[in-house]
Write a protein that holds these residues in place. Structure first.
Motif, PDB file in Angstrom:
ATOM      1  N   TYR A   3       9.719   5.143  -7.015  1.00 58.27           N
ATOM      2  CA  TYR A   3       9.358   3.786  -6.591  1.00 58.27           C
ATOM      3  C   TYR A   3      10.119   2.770  -7.428  1.00 58.27           C
ATOM      4  O   TYR A   3      10.233   2.916  -8.645  1.00 58.27           O
ATOM      5  CB  TYR A   3       7.846   3.566  -6.707  1.00 58.27           C
ATOM      6  CG  TYR A   3       7.076   4.356  -5.681  1.00 58.27           C
ATOM      7  CD1 TYR A   3       6.726   3.788  -4.465  1.00 58.27           C
ATOM      8  CD2 TYR A   3       6.745   5.681  -5.909  1.00 58.27           C
ATOM      9  CE1 TYR A   3       6.044   4.519  -3.503  1.00 58.27           C
ATOM     10  CE2 TYR A   3       6.067   6.427  -4.950  1.00 58.27           C
ATOM     11  CZ  TYR A   3       5.725   5.838  -3.749  1.00 58.27           C
ATOM     12  OH  TYR A   3       5.071   6.579  -2.799  1.00 58.27           O
ATOM     13  N   ARG A   4      10.593   1.751  -6.783  1.00 56.39           N
ATOM     14  CA  ARG A   4      11.404   0.749  -7.485  1.00 56.39           C
ATOM     15  C   ARG A   4      10.611   0.032  -8.553  1.00 56.39           C
ATOM     16  O   ARG A   4      11.125  -0.331  -9.602  1.00 56.39           O
ATOM     17  CB  ARG A   4      11.961  -0.251  -6.470  1.00 56.39           C
ATOM     18  CG  ARG A   4      12.998   0.353  -5.538  1.00 56.39           C
ATOM     19  CD  ARG A   4      13.431  -0.633  -4.469  1.00 56.39           C
ATOM     20  NE  ARG A   4      14.516  -0.096  -3.659  1.00 56.39           N
ATOM     21  CZ  ARG A   4      14.972  -0.680  -2.570  1.00 56.39           C
ATOM     22  NH1 ARG A   4      14.452  -1.824  -2.158  1.00 56.39           N
ATOM     23  NH2 ARG A   4      15.959  -0.124  -1.886  1.00 56.39           N
ATOM     24  N   ALA A   5       9.333  -0.204  -8.285  1.00 57.68           N
ATOM     25  CA  ALA A   5       8.484  -0.903  -9.254  1.00 57.68           C
ATOM     26  C   ALA A   5       7.090  -0.301  -9.184  1.00 57.68           C
ATOM     27  O   ALA A   5       6.251  -0.741  -8.387  1.00 57.68           O
ATOM     28  CB  ALA A   5       8.453  -2.404  -8.962  1.00 57.68           C
ATOM     29  N   ASN A  24       7.585   3.596   0.303  1.00 56.41           N
ATOM     30  CA  ASN A  24       6.218   3.372   0.771  1.00 56.41           C
ATOM     31  C   ASN A  24       6.028   4.101   2.096  1.00 56.41           C
ATOM     32  O   ASN A  24       7.002   4.495   2.750  1.00 56.41           O
ATOM     33  CB  ASN A  24       5.958   1.869   0.983  1.00 56.41           C
ATOM     34  CG  ASN A  24       6.106   1.073  -0.293  1.00 56.41           C
ATOM     35  OD1 ASN A  24       6.869   0.126  -0.351  1.00 56.41           O
ATOM     36  ND2 ASN A  24       5.384   1.452  -1.327  1.00 56.41           N
ATOM     37  N   ILE A  25       4.784   4.259   2.508  1.00 56.33           N
ATOM     38  CA  ILE A  25       4.522   4.857   3.811  1.00 56.33           C
ATOM     39  C   ILE A  25       5.291   4.069   4.868  1.00 56.33           C
ATOM     40  O   ILE A  25       5.297   2.831   4.885  1.00 56.33           O
ATOM     41  CB  ILE A  25       3.012   4.891   4.116  1.00 56.33           C
ATOM     42  CG1 ILE A  25       2.754   5.573   5.459  1.00 56.33           C
ATOM     43  CG2 ILE A  25       2.381   3.533   4.029  1.00 56.33           C
ATOM     44  CD1 ILE A  25       1.288   5.817   5.756  1.00 56.33           C
ATOM     45  N   THR A  26       5.998   4.796   5.727  1.00 58.31           N
ATOM     46  CA  THR A  26       6.914   4.211   6.704  1.00 58.31           C
ATOM     47  C   THR A  26       6.679   4.867   8.054  1.00 58.31           C
ATOM     48  O   THR A  26       6.527   6.086   8.139  1.00 58.31           O
ATOM     49  CB  THR A  26       8.379   4.471   6.287  1.00 58.31           C
ATOM     50  OG1 THR A  26       8.590   4.042   4.945  1.00 58.31           O
ATOM     51  CG2 THR A  26       9.354   3.763   7.217  1.00 58.31           C
ATOM     52  N   PHE A  27       6.641   4.063   9.106  1.00 60.41           N
ATOM     53  CA  PHE A  27       6.516   4.634  10.446  1.00 60.41           C
ATOM     54  C   PHE A  27       7.803   4.395  11.212  1.00 60.41           C
ATOM     55  O   PHE A  27       8.347   3.293  11.152  1.00 60.41           O
ATOM     56  CB  PHE A  27       5.314   4.005  11.163  1.00 60.41           C
ATOM     57  CG  PHE A  27       4.059   4.818  11.022  1.00 60.41           C
ATOM     58  CD1 PHE A  27       3.455   5.407  12.113  1.00 60.41           C
ATOM     59  CD2 PHE A  27       3.515   5.036   9.773  1.00 60.41           C
ATOM     60  CE1 PHE A  27       2.316   6.174  11.980  1.00 60.41           C
ATOM     61  CE2 PHE A  27       2.378   5.797   9.615  1.00 60.41           C
ATOM     62  CZ  PHE A  27       1.770   6.370  10.717  1.00 60.41           C
ATOM     63  N   PRO A  28       8.322   5.436  11.885  1.00 59.68           N
ATOM     64  CA  PRO A  28       7.635   6.687  12.206  1.00 59.68           C
ATOM     65  C   PRO A  28       7.752   7.810  11.185  1.00 59.68           C
ATOM     66  O   PRO A  28       7.175   8.871  11.382  1.00 59.68           O
ATOM     67  CB  PRO A  28       8.293   7.107  13.519  1.00 59.68           C
ATOM     68  CG  PRO A  28       9.677   6.588  13.411  1.00 59.68           C
ATOM     69  CD  PRO A  28       9.577   5.287  12.672  1.00 59.68           C
ATOM     70  N   ALA A  29       8.509   7.646  10.089  1.00 56.62           N
ATOM     71  CA  ALA A  29       8.767   8.769   9.189  1.00 56.62           C
ATOM     72  C   ALA A  29       7.489   9.410   8.655  1.00 56.62           C
ATOM     73  O   ALA A  29       7.438  10.625   8.453  1.00 56.62           O
ATOM     74  CB  ALA A  29       9.644   8.308   8.021  1.00 56.62           C
ATOM     75  N   ASN A  65      -2.232   3.802  -4.214  1.00 52.87           N
ATOM     76  CA  ASN A  65      -2.051   2.356  -4.316  1.00 52.87           C
ATOM     77  C   ASN A  65      -0.586   1.969  -4.134  1.00 52.87           C
ATOM     78  O   ASN A  65      -0.269   0.982  -3.467  1.00 52.87           O
ATOM     79  CB  ASN A  65      -2.560   1.868  -5.672  1.00 52.87           C
ATOM     80  CG  ASN A  65      -2.559   0.360  -5.803  1.00 52.87           C
ATOM     81  OD1 ASN A  65      -3.104  -0.338  -4.966  1.00 52.87           O
ATOM     82  ND2 ASN A  65      -1.930  -0.143  -6.847  1.00 52.87           N
ATOM     83  N   ASN A  66       0.326   2.756  -4.704  1.00 53.17           N
ATOM     84  CA  ASN A  66       1.748   2.429  -4.614  1.00 53.17           C
ATOM     85  C   ASN A  66       2.353   2.828  -3.281  1.00 53.17           C
ATOM     86  O   ASN A  66       3.154   2.082  -2.711  1.00 53.17           O
ATOM     87  CB  ASN A  66       2.510   3.106  -5.753  1.00 53.17           C
ATOM     88  CG  ASN A  66       2.351   2.375  -7.074  1.00 53.17           C
ATOM     89  OD1 ASN A  66       3.061   1.417  -7.349  1.00 53.17           O
ATOM     90  ND2 ASN A  66       1.409   2.813  -7.888  1.00 53.17           N
ATOM     91  N   ALA A  67       1.975   3.993  -2.760  1.00 50.18           N
ATOM     92  CA  ALA A  67       2.578   4.464  -1.514  1.00 50.18           C
ATOM     93  C   ALA A  67       2.038   3.725  -0.301  1.00 50.18           C
ATOM     94  O   ALA A  67       2.784   3.415   0.630  1.00 50.18           O
ATOM     95  CB  ALA A  67       2.347   5.967  -1.355  1.00 50.18           C
TER      96      ALA A  67
END
Length: 387
Positions: free
Chosen positions: A246-248, A138-143, A318-320
C-alpha cells in the motif's frame, strides 16, 4: 478450427504493435456503441492497450484465438466511466466473447454493485474475466469480484520473470500476484515495460487462453490450472509484504467497529445490506459467512492461514476496503477480548441476555435487539448522539 474470442478492453491497440501476427479486430466507443474502426497507421501511437496486447500476443499461441481491441479510453486522458465499461462488457455478451482481459476498474464503493451485476451476467454464460487490481491495491471492481480472476504485480521483486503466485486468501480477493517482468519481450520490442498491476493482467490472460485451448473451460477448472502452475512464495503473503503493497498504510482505525456478540452471524449480511441502503459502506467480519459477497469477510482466513493478530486483521480491512463501518460477528472470545482490551471496539450488541462476557469492559453495550433493522437503528442512534 475453433478459435477463442478474446477481448482486450483498454485504450486501443496501435496496429503497428501487432508484430507477432495475431488476428486483431479494432473497435472504439462512439456515441455509446462499440463501432469497428479503421486504424490509420500514420497516426498510430503506442498506447497502454498496445503494451497489453504485446504481452498477450507474445505469450499466447496466435492460432488459438481472435483478439478484439475494445477502445473505451482516450490515451491522452487514461480515464473512463463505469457506463463506458459496461458498454464494452455488453458488447462482449452480445458477441460471444469467451475471454476478457481488462486493466481498468473502479475503487468507488457505489459502483461495485452495478459492476458485479454485469460481471455475474457474463460469468453465468461461461465468460472468463481477467482484471487488474488498481495500483492503490485497494479493493477494485471487477478485479475483486468473486467470479473474476484478479491480478496484481509483485511490487517487491521477489518473483522471477514469468513466475506468479496463486492465492486464495488475499485481503482484497485478488487471485494472482505476477512478477510482471518481461525482459525477453522487452529485448524484442526495444523498450522496457514498466512494472504495474495493469501489465500483470495480460500475461495471466495469455496463460488462461492456453488453458481454454487445452480444454479447461470453467472458472474453477482454470483456477486449478493456474494453481498448479504457481510458485511457492510464502513471504509474499506475510503481514509485512501486505503492508508494503500500500502506498500509504494507515495504522489508525478511525471508523466505528461494532461487535455483535452471541448469535449475530445469521443476520450479519442483513445488517450490512441495510447500512448500504443508508449510504454507509459496511464490511462484515464473520466466522460463519453464509454468502460470498465482497463485503462479507471470513476472519478464519486471516487467523488460520495468514496468522495475523486481531488488530492486524482490522488494519488490513481498514486499508484494503476503506469502509465507513465494520461489523464483527465471531464466536472466538480471544479475538474479541484482544480487540476489547486494546479499545478497538466502539460498541457491543448482545443477542443473548445471559452473555455478560464483556459487559464490564467499559464499552457501550446494546442489549437484546433481535432484528437486523433494530441493531442498525441502535448503532445509528449511538453514533448520531456522539457527533
Amino acid at each position: 478450427m475453433y478459435k477463442i474470442k478474446a477481448a482486450l478492453i483498454d485504450d486501443g491497440i496501435d496496429s503497428n504493435s501487432n508484430i507477432f501476427g495475431a488476428n486483431i479486430s479494432y473497435l472504439a466507443l462512439q456515441n455509446g456503441l462499440m463501432i469497428p474502426v479503421e486504424i490509420d497507421a500514420t497516426t498510430a501511437m503506442v498506447t497502454h492497450g498496445s503494451i497489453c496486447s504485446l504481452i498477450f500476443t507474445f505469450y499466447s499461441n496466435k492460432e488459438d484465438y481472435d483478439l478484439y481491441s475494445l477502445k473505451i479510453i482516450e490515451p491522452s486522458r487514461q480515464k473512463t466511466s463505469i457506463a463506458d465499461m459496461l458498454v464494452a462488457l455488453d458488447w462482449c455478451l452480445d458477441n460471444d466473447i469467451v475471454l476478457v482481459c481488462m486493466s481498468i476498474g473502479t475503487t468507488q464503493y457505489n459502483d461495485f454493485f452495478e459492476v458485479q451485476e454485469k460481471i455475474d451476467e457474463l460469468t453465468s454464460r461461461g465468460v472468463i474475466i481477467i482484471a487488474a487490481c488498481s495500483n492503490s491495491n485497494n479493493i477494485t471492481f471487477p478485479a475483486s469480484a468473486q467470479n473474476v480472476i484478479g491480478v496484481r504485480c509483485d511490487h517487491m521483486g521477489l518473483l522471477n520473470e514469468n513466475e506468479f503466485l496463486f492465492m486464495d486468501n488475499d485481503i482484497a480477493n485478488i487471485n494472482i500476484i505476477s512478477s510482471a517482468i518481461y525482459n525477453q519481450l522487452s529485448s524484442i520490442i526495444g523498450f522496457d515495460i514498466p512494472k504495474g498491476n495493469s501489465f500483470a493482467a495480460p500475461y495471466i490472460a495469455s496463460l488462461v487462453c492456453d488453458a481454454i485451448a487445452k480444454g479447461y473451460c470453467s472458472y474453477y477448472q482454470i483456477l486449478d490450472y493456474l494453481n498448479n502452475k504457481s510458485v511457492n512464495a510464502n513471504q509474499i503473503v506475510d503481514f509485512a509484504y501486505i503492508k508494503s503493497s500500500y502506498r500509504a498504510w494507515n495504522k489508525d482505525i478511525n471508523v466505528p467497529i461494532i461487535a455483535v456478540v452471541s448469535g449475530g452471524n445469521e443476520i450479519l449480511g442483513s445488517i450490512c445490506e441495510i447500512l448500504h441502503t443508508m449510504g454507509y459502506y459496511a464490511v462484515g467480519i464473520s466466522d460463519h459467512c453464509e454468502n460470498d459477497y465482497f463485503y462479507m469477510l471470513d476472519y478464519r482466513t486471516f487467523r488460520e492461514q495468514m496468522r495475523i493478530s486481531p488488530l492486524e486483521i482490522l488494519e488490513c480491512i481498514n486499508n484494503a476496503y476503506q469502509p465507513d463501518i465494520c461489523i464483527i460477528c465471531v464466536n472466538d472470545n480471544f479475538f474479541l477480548e484482544e480487540l476489547v482490551a486494546q479499545k478497538k471496539i466502539d460498541a457491543l450488541v448482545y443477542m443473548d441476555s445471559n452473555n455478560t462476557t464483556f459487559q464490564n469492559s467499559g464499552i457501550l453495550s446494546l442489549k437484546l435487539p433481535s432484528e437486523a433493522a433494530e441493531i442498525v437503528q441502535k448503532i445509528i442512534e449511538v453514533f448520531d448522539n456522539d457527533e
